[in-house]
Enzyme design. Structure first.
Site, short mmCIF file in Angstrom:
data_model
loop_
_atom_site.label_atom_id
_atom_site.label_comp_id
_atom_site.label_asym_id
_atom_site.label_seq_id
_atom_site.Cartn_x
_atom_site.Cartn_y
_atom_site.Cartn_z
N SER A 182 0.84 -1.19 0.00
CA SER A 182 0.00 0.00 0.00
C SER A 182 0.88 1.25 0.00
CB SER A 182 -0.88 0.01 1.24
OG SER A 182 -0.04 0.12 2.38
N LYS A 183 0.27 2.36 -0.31
CA LYS A 183 0.97 3.64 -0.35
C LYS A 183 1.67 3.90 1.00
CE LYS A 183 1.12 7.69 -2.64
NZ LYS A 183 1.91 7.82 -3.81
N ARG A 184 0.96 3.60 2.06
CA ARG A 184 1.49 3.84 3.40
C ARG A 184 2.76 3.02 3.66
NH1 ARG A 184 -0.07 1.60 8.51
NH2 ARG A 184 -1.37 0.12 7.39
N HIS A 185 2.84 1.85 3.01
CA HIS A 185 3.97 0.96 3.26
C HIS A 185 5.06 1.03 2.21
CE1 HIS A 185 1.33 -1.59 6.07
NE2 HIS A 185 2.20 -0.89 6.77
N GLU A 230 9.21 10.17 -5.47
CA GLU A 230 8.90 10.53 -4.08
C GLU A 230 10.07 10.18 -3.16
OE1 GLU A 230 4.48 10.02 -2.97
OE2 GLU A 230 4.83 8.53 -4.53
#
Ligand code: GLU
Length: 465
Positions: A238-241, A248
């Site tokens: 996921s984006k969070r991980h 970025e």
């Protein structure tokens, strides 16, 4: 190893993410290891979602990662005629045929198969009709009546797919555009690709592509399908991980060498070695030892890897890399030697380029703008602390030349001559110079600041904080 030709074939529908970057790195390494070629192909046939800005961003990320490619990138949208020439070849040799079935009819066939518990597929009803071209007709590949498609995947080993699992796929749509698999096979052949290394989300395309090679009488390249990267929880990343774009990570101040090293190890091994220079990676990476199991993204390990390369990168290069972050932090554009001196003092203490640039701040602002950490100032700018600062300002004023060794000798002499302990004198000096109880060796800090700035900093606390 004979020279390998690989390619990376991104679709420009988004920025380059770490999964794609890892595939690109593997392809690049395999080509460079064998002294072969590494090509780029922009798969931009999805006109609705493809954007030039994404192509630009992908190319910029590749350059930043140090993945140079041979020749000019190939754009699929510019090659429609070429693909159609190969479709014509298939028609002429009888390996393909015109089909007049509408999408609704094909959907009905699929539905019927589903209801019978069979695999949904086109039933081949136009095969023997001998149709010619006409509005609304597509071209389909005539699959062999039976048999198996076999390939030895570089990552997953031997794979066999029964032809009965597949159907007569469309190679040219009714609008005259070649399909994805058709374009990929033509391109890989025309580009001389010997090894196709890609994400395993494409593995179901491979038997179809092999059948196309065979129908065209072309040599089949070697395939390898790399598993996807999972999150630390072993779920879809996921984006969070960490499912983020390479740019970025770049903006966060990660070193490209660290990201490359980390991503290569995530799916490939060479004994127990964790850290590799680029030369070592090129030397060792021969396309074997790729892990068929999906690996989990580990942000702490990436961080560790980055800290290593922060220490190992030659100072002039590190200085060059940190310069944009220094500027972005509003700290101007110090000369390269000044940046190198700062890097030497702070590289061990920072996790990434962005934090390192920020750690330079106390030494790049004028004395009057230095921020004091209140707790440290209250503790160390006492009567005795200020007396030391005053005395040392006088001593350093006379210290010539104002260089690290002399400064150190003068400071030590002051401590010894007055029967003091270093730890009584150093904290007020450090707080006066840095604004807080941190930073590098005092003499290096002072040598960097120069006499005037040093004296201004030693004197400022006298006026009260
Ligand atoms: N364009 C495909 C992708 O971005 C790559 C397909 C391939 O490598 O064959 O997933």
């Amino acid at each position: 190893m004979t020279a390998v030709v690989t390619r990376f074939a991104p679709s420009p529908t988004g920025h380059l993410h770490i999964g794609g970057a890892r595939t690109a790195i593997f392809c690049w390494l395999l080509a460079r290891h064998s002294g072969g070629r590494f090509y780029l192909r922009i798969e931009d046939t999805d006109l609705l979602r493809s954007r030039q800005e994404y192509t630009d961003s992908i190319l910029a990320s590749m350059r930043w990662l140090g993945l140079d490619w041979d020749g000019e990138p190939v754009y699929q949208t510019q090659r429609t005629d070429l693909y159609n020439r190969y479709v014509d070849r298939l028609l002429q040799s009888g390996h393909a045929y015109w089909c007049s079935c509408t999408p609704e009819e094909v959907e009905a066939m699929r539905e019927e198969a589903r209801q019978k518990g069979l695999k949904p597929r086109y039933d081949g009803r136009c095969r023997e009709r001998g149709l010619g071209p006409a509005e609304g007709r597509c071209v389909r590949l005539r699959l062999p009546a039976s048999g198996k498609v076999l390939f030895d995947d570089m990552v997953k080993g031997k794979i066999a797919v029964d032809v009965a699992e597949l159907d007569d796929m469309v190679v040219r749509r009714a609008d005259g555009m070649p399909t994805y698999n058709m374009a990929v096979v033509v391109d890989d052949h025309e580009m001389g690709v010997t090894h196709v290394l890609r994400g395993d989300d494409h593995i179901s395309n491979t038997p179809r592509q092999i059948l196309l090679y065979e129908a065209l009488g072309l040599p089949v390249p070697r395939f390898g399908h790399v598993p996807m990267i999972l999150g630390p929880d072993r779920q879809k990343l996921s984006k969070r991980h960490g499912a983020r774009a390479v740019i970025e990570y770049r903006q966060d101040g990660l070193l490209p060498q660290a990201l490359v090293n980390y991503l290569v190890r995530l799916g490939w091994s060479h004994g127990n070695q964790e850290l590799f220079s680029q030369e070592e990676l090129v030397r060792y990476f021969d396309g074997t030892s790729l892990n068929p199991a999906a690996a989990a993204f580990d942000p702490a390990k990436l961080q560790w890897c980055n800290a290593h390369f922060m220490r190992e990168t030659p100072l002039p290069l590190l200085a060059e890399m940190v310069a944009p972050f220094v500027e972005e932090a509003g700290l101007g554009t110090p000369a390269p030697q000044r940046l190198e001196a700062l890097c030497r003092m702070f590289r061990e203490r920072a996790d990434n380029l962005r934090d390192m640039a920020e750690s330079f701040r106390p030494l790049l602002v004028p004395a009057a703008e230095l921020d004091y950490r209140q707790k440290d100032a209250d503790k160390h700018f006492t009567g005795a602390g200020k007396a030391h600062l005053r005395a040392l300002a006088g001593i350093f004023g006379a210290c010539a030349p104002f260089a690290a060794e002399n400064i150190e000798a003068a400071l030590n002499a002051y401590v010894a001559d007055n029967g003091l302990k270093f730890k009584e004198v150093a904290p007020p000096v450090r707080t006066a110079l840095m604004g807080y109880m941190g930073g590098s060796h005092l003499n290096e800090i002072m040598a960097f600041l120069g006499r005037e700035e040093t004296l201004a900093r030693l004197e400022r606390p006298q006026g009260g904080v």
